[in-house]
Design an enzyme around this catalytic site. Structure first.
Site, PDB file in Angstrom:
ATOM      1  CB  VAL A   1      56.399   4.741  -3.243  1.00  0.00           C
ATOM      2  CG1 VAL A   1      57.135   5.646  -4.219  1.00  0.00           C
ATOM      3  CG2 VAL A   1      55.009   5.279  -2.973  1.00  0.00           C
TER       4      VAL A   1
ATOM      5  CD  GLU B   1      56.976  17.492  -9.755  1.00  0.00           C
ATOM      6  OE1 GLU B   1      55.956  17.973  -9.220  1.00  0.00           O
ATOM      7  OE2 GLU B   1      57.783  18.154 -10.427  1.00  0.00           O
TER       8      GLU B   1
ATOM      9  CB  ILE C   1      49.917  17.096 -10.134  1.00  0.00           C
ATOM     10  CG1 ILE C   1      48.560  16.391 -10.090  1.00  0.00           C
ATOM     11  CG2 ILE C   1      49.790  18.456 -10.818  1.00  0.00           C
ATOM     12  CD1 ILE C   1      47.510  17.123  -9.271  1.00  0.00           C
TER      13      ILE C   1
ATOM     14  N   GLY D   1      42.281   1.314   1.923  1.00  0.00           N
ATOM     15  CA  GLY D   1      43.686   1.698   1.945  1.00  0.00           C
ATOM     16  C   GLY D   1      43.939   3.148   1.609  1.00  0.00           C
TER      17      GLY D   1
ATOM     18  CG  ASP E   1      49.318  14.915   3.426  1.00  0.00           C
ATOM     19  OD1 ASP E   1      50.435  14.376   3.361  1.00  0.00           O
ATOM     20  OD2 ASP E   1      48.603  15.134   2.419  1.00  0.00           O
TER      21      ASP E   1
ATOM     22  CE  LYS F   1      50.684  15.831   0.125  1.00  0.00           C
ATOM     23  NZ  LYS F   1      49.493  15.036  -0.251  1.00  0.00           N
TER      24      LYS F   1
ATOM     25  N   GLY G   1      49.229   7.034  -4.240  1.00  0.00           N
ATOM     26  CA  GLY G   1      49.283   5.678  -4.776  1.00  0.00           C
ATOM     27  C   GLY G   1      50.672   5.331  -5.257  1.00  0.00           C
TER      28      GLY G   1
END
Length: 439
Positions: free
Chosen positions: A15, A131, A138, A189, A203, A207, A304
């Site tokens: 990232v 974000e 999204i 991956g 996870d 969120k 990703g």
């Protein structure tokens, strides 16, 4: 460039490297869109010698992200290190304490320390944007913080982990076992070498806790979430769900009730004809139910390098477009000191009902015994059927599928426990909630 916005990026993984590359290759277009240039003046990562495909001329290198937060000539600190403690937490606190704006993709950090960090940012009059922490590309954070201000939310739910959604999709489409799909996800991956954080639901829970705070104006409470992962989902469950007209998805669900807020993460059966049932692979989806808008379903890439980098970039450009003295958007949707204490809802009837799979010995009276245990716990059954892909023979264990009407989870667990005590059950029973989305 006197008015350039100077950025420091901590963490140059997939990232971070993507973000720096975009900022460099699209510098002119971003400068026009934001009314000022955005330049990377400092970075921090472990290995300075690694070729990441980015231009390092004029960029200061820091081995320690905390030192970069304290010393670098920057206005915005971008945290992409990860983790709820250690360097991630220390560097963000140092950056905010120094009076820098902060952008992060770290849901674990926010679920654990979000309220404290929001207070610090607001005391310093700085932005804390995140974000990328929820649902990748999204724009659900911006939607809740800004676009839907004034709406009263009743429920939020969604598919928030691409790894789990990929595994469940492959199991259904190709008839593969959970273990085989997990190995394939790791090879591609989509899953980590240690996938437990994803497949056990943690996870998604992190969120969900952030979205719950934004939707309902309460303090973050990641520790008060009912949590169940997908490791116990079998191909038999996938087939049975399809036969009944459902697909299995790992959902995070938060809803407001008269007694408080309910948060839960677990495998869920959703009708085949619902929109969220069509969300496959690594794609994420988040649904928001409110009094003014009704229901909004947002679907897009959930993970990703490019999807996450795009969300981080959006947060940076928001800062670049802001002007000194302008009223800042509260970090968590309302000023942190006005967040209400989290109040966990009392257990209530689940309107969608339950799917229960039992593997039993082929013995006379088993059907009647199961029906009796359900009735003794005031559970009304929509259906009870024998479900088997193999021919029925006296010595072969049989699978019985029950679908209940709305009932209490405590009643279901009590009834299943009673059935286990009868001696004809083989293996562990499977219990899955059924949700019936409006769309």
């Amino acid at each position: 460039m006197a008015n350039a916005l100077k950025i420091g990026v901590a963490g140059l993984g997939t990232v971070g490297a993507s973000l720096v590359r975009i900022l460099q290759t699209r510098a002119n277009a971003l400068a026009v869109a934001c009314g000022r240039p955005i330049i990377v003046t400092a970075v921090s990562a472990r290995d300075a010698s690694k070729d990441r495909g980015i231009q390092m001329d004029g960029i200061a290198w820091y081995a320690d992200p905390v030192e970069m937060a304290k010393q670098a000539d920057i206005e915005v600190f971008v945290e992409l290190v990860g983790g709820s403690e250690g360097a991630a937490e220390d560097s963000v606190r140092a950056a905010l304490g120094r009076g820098l704006h902060v952008v992060t993709a770290n849901k674990a950090l926010l679920s654990r320390h979000g309220v404290e960090l929001a207070k610090l940012a607001e005391e310093k009059g700085r932005l804390l944007n995140y974000e990328a922490a929820v649902a990748g590309g999204i724009p659900v954070i911006k939607t809740l913080r800004e676009s839907l201000t004034g709406n009263n939310f009743s429920r939020i739910y969604g598919i928030m982990n691409g790894t789990c959604n990929y595994i469940l999709t492959r199991m259904e489409r190709e008839g593969l076992s959970f273990a085989d799909c997990l190995k394939e996800a790791q090879r591609l991956g989509y899953a980590e070498a240690d996938p437990s954080f994803d497949i056990e639901g943690n996870d998604t829970a992190h969120k969900l806790s952030i979205l719950t705070t934004l939707a309902f104006g309460c303090e973050i409470s990641a520790d008060q979430i009912y949590l169940e992962g997908i490791t116990n989902i079998s191909i038999e469950d996938i087939h049975a769900a399809a036969d009944l007209g459902y697909r299995i998805k790992l959902l995070g669900v938060a809803q407001k009730t008269e007694s408080g807020i309910e948060q839960r993460v677990h495998p869920t059966m959703v009708p085949l004809d619902s929109v969220i049932a069509q969300v496959d692979g690594v794609t994420n989806a988040v649904a928001l139910e409110s009094d003014i808008l009704g229901e909004l379903l947002m679907v897009g890439p959930g993970a990703g390098g490019n999807a996450t980098a795009s969300a981080v970039l959006g947060d940076i450009t928001d800062i670049a477009k802001s002007r000194p003295g302008a009223q800042e958007v509260p970090v968590l949707g309302r000023p942190a000191h006005l967040l209400e204490p989290y109040r966990q809802a009392a257990m209530q009837s689940h309107e969608g009902g339950y799917f229960i799979r039992l593997t039993v010995q082929d013995r006379t009276g088993v059907f009647a015994s199961i029906a009796t245990k359900m009735a003794e716990n005031a559970i009304s059954l929509e259906s009870i059927v024998q479900h088997s892909k193999q021919p029925v023979t006296p010595d072969r264990p049989q699978t019985i599928i029950l679908v209940t009407h709305a009932t209490m989870e405590s009643a279901v667990r009590k009834a299943v426990g009673a059935i286990k005590g009868e001696g004809y059950l083989i293996g562990e029973p499977q219990v899955i909630r059924i949700e019936r989305p409006k769309t």
